[in-house]
Design an enzyme around this catalytic site. Structure first.
Site, short mmCIF file in Angstrom:
data_model
loop_
_atom_site.label_atom_id
_atom_site.label_comp_id
_atom_site.label_asym_id
_atom_site.label_seq_id
_atom_site.Cartn_x
_atom_site.Cartn_y
_atom_site.Cartn_z
N ASN A 1 0.87 -1.18 0.00
CA ASN A 1 0.00 0.00 0.00
C ASN A 1 0.91 1.23 0.00
O ASN A 1 1.46 1.59 1.03
CB ASN A 1 -0.88 -0.05 1.26
CG ASN A 1 -1.74 1.19 1.42
OD1 ASN A 1 -1.84 2.01 0.50
ND2 ASN A 1 -2.37 1.33 2.59
N HIS B 1 -9.66 1.40 4.94
CA HIS B 1 -8.39 1.60 5.67
C HIS B 1 -8.63 2.59 6.82
O HIS B 1 -9.43 3.52 6.69
CB HIS B 1 -7.32 2.14 4.72
CG HIS B 1 -5.96 2.09 5.31
ND1 HIS B 1 -5.53 3.04 6.22
CD2 HIS B 1 -4.94 1.20 5.17
CE1 HIS B 1 -4.30 2.72 6.61
NE2 HIS B 1 -3.92 1.61 6.00
P1 PGA Z 1 2.60 0.31 7.80
O1 PGA Z 1 1.16 0.55 7.14
O2 PGA Z 1 3.15 -0.96 7.21
O3 PGA Z 1 3.39 1.51 7.43
O4 PGA Z 1 2.37 0.18 9.27
C1 PGA Z 1 0.29 -0.52 6.91
C2 PGA Z 1 -1.02 0.01 6.37
O5 PGA Z 1 -1.45 1.09 6.76
O6 PGA Z 1 -1.65 -0.63 5.52
#
Ligand code: PGA
Length: 257
Positions: free
Chosen positions: A10, A95
């Site tokens: 993502n 999300h």
């Molecule tokens: P992170 O984000 O790996 O930076 O913790 C994960 C996400 O928000 O999908």
């Protein structure tokens, strides 16, 4: 692809079209056929180019959001129908950043999930509790209610397209990773709930991902936890060599090496 793990990158609102293009070209040039379902979710602006670059590479492309109406006077929105028409296969929905900064409710997310499924997109539905909810012991109730809401009205034959990403909000972008035993319990809880709701056959078709501060040092252990089918990766997916390392570790996560 049955049985292999899912790795979803993502990019959030990071990487210009040019930067994302370079990243994807490098990934494709690497030439490896991963024994993984690798899904890259760049900005909307980059989707078509990303699809062209990854065409025939086995790497899949997803969007980070969509709107639930097909078309019309919804300035600034992009519909599931539009995403599907350019060839996107996945879409991240619900999300915690969308829920928090853009006030997306369970009801809105449910409409987006249904619209994605109707348009042949595979929704990656994010659920997760706050630190406060975890401290108060209400995290399981929260997760159950977010899942039930998101899947309201989904047809049984659509469930094999559904992915649920459990992302504790306090673990996103913070470097705080869930305790492995707590993760094991949470994924067992989610699995049991899905079995209760849909029966084992259908529940087994829904893939379950963990997200929140995954990196190259913890991915193998996290993906080795029972009922975790893959990971949703934010920050650590932005750096090419870290992401390659994550893919290599993820491929070996079943081997207990
Ligand atoms: P992170 O984000 O790996 O930076 O913790 C994960 C996400 O928000 O999908």
């Amino acid at each position: 692809m049955i049985g292999s793990k899912f790795i979803v990158a993502n990019f959030k609102m990071n990487k210009t079209v040019h930067e994302a293009e370079e990243f994807l070209k490098n990934l494709v040039l690497n030439g490896k056929k991963w024994n993984l379902e690798v899904i890259i979710c760049p900005t909307f602006l980059c989707l078509e180019r990303a699809l062209n670059i990854c065409h025939k590479s086995g790497i899949k492309i997803g969007a980070q959001n969509c709107y639930f109406e097909k078309n019309g006077a919804f300035t600034g929105e992009v519909s599931a129908f539009m995403l599907s028409s350019v060839g996107a296969e996945y879409v991240i929905l619900g999300h915690s950043e969308r829920r928090t900064y853009f006030f997306e409710t369970d009801d809105i997310i449910n409409k987006k999930v249904i619209s994605a499924l109707e348009n042949n997109l595979k929704p990656i539905i994010c659920v997760g509790e706050t630190e406060f909810e975890r401290e108060n012991g209400t995290e399981k109730e929260k997760i159950k209610s977010q899942i039930d809401f998101a899947l309201k009205g989904a047809e049984p034959e659509q469930l094999d397209k559904v992915i649920i990403a459990y992302e504790p909000i306090w673990a996103i972008g913070t470097g705080k990773v869930v305790d492995y035993d707590d993760a094991r319990k949470m994924f067992l809880f989610i699995k049991n709930h899905l079995v209760f709701r849909y029966g084992k056959n259908l529940a087994d078709k829904i893939k379950l991902l963990y997200g929140g501060s995954i990196n190259e040092n913890n991915v193998k252990e996290l993906l080795g936890i029972e009922n975790i089918d893959g990971g949703l990766i934010g920050g650590a997916s932005l750096d090419f060599s870290r992401f390659m390392s994550i893919l290599n570790q993820a491929e070996n996560s079943d081997k207990g090496e």
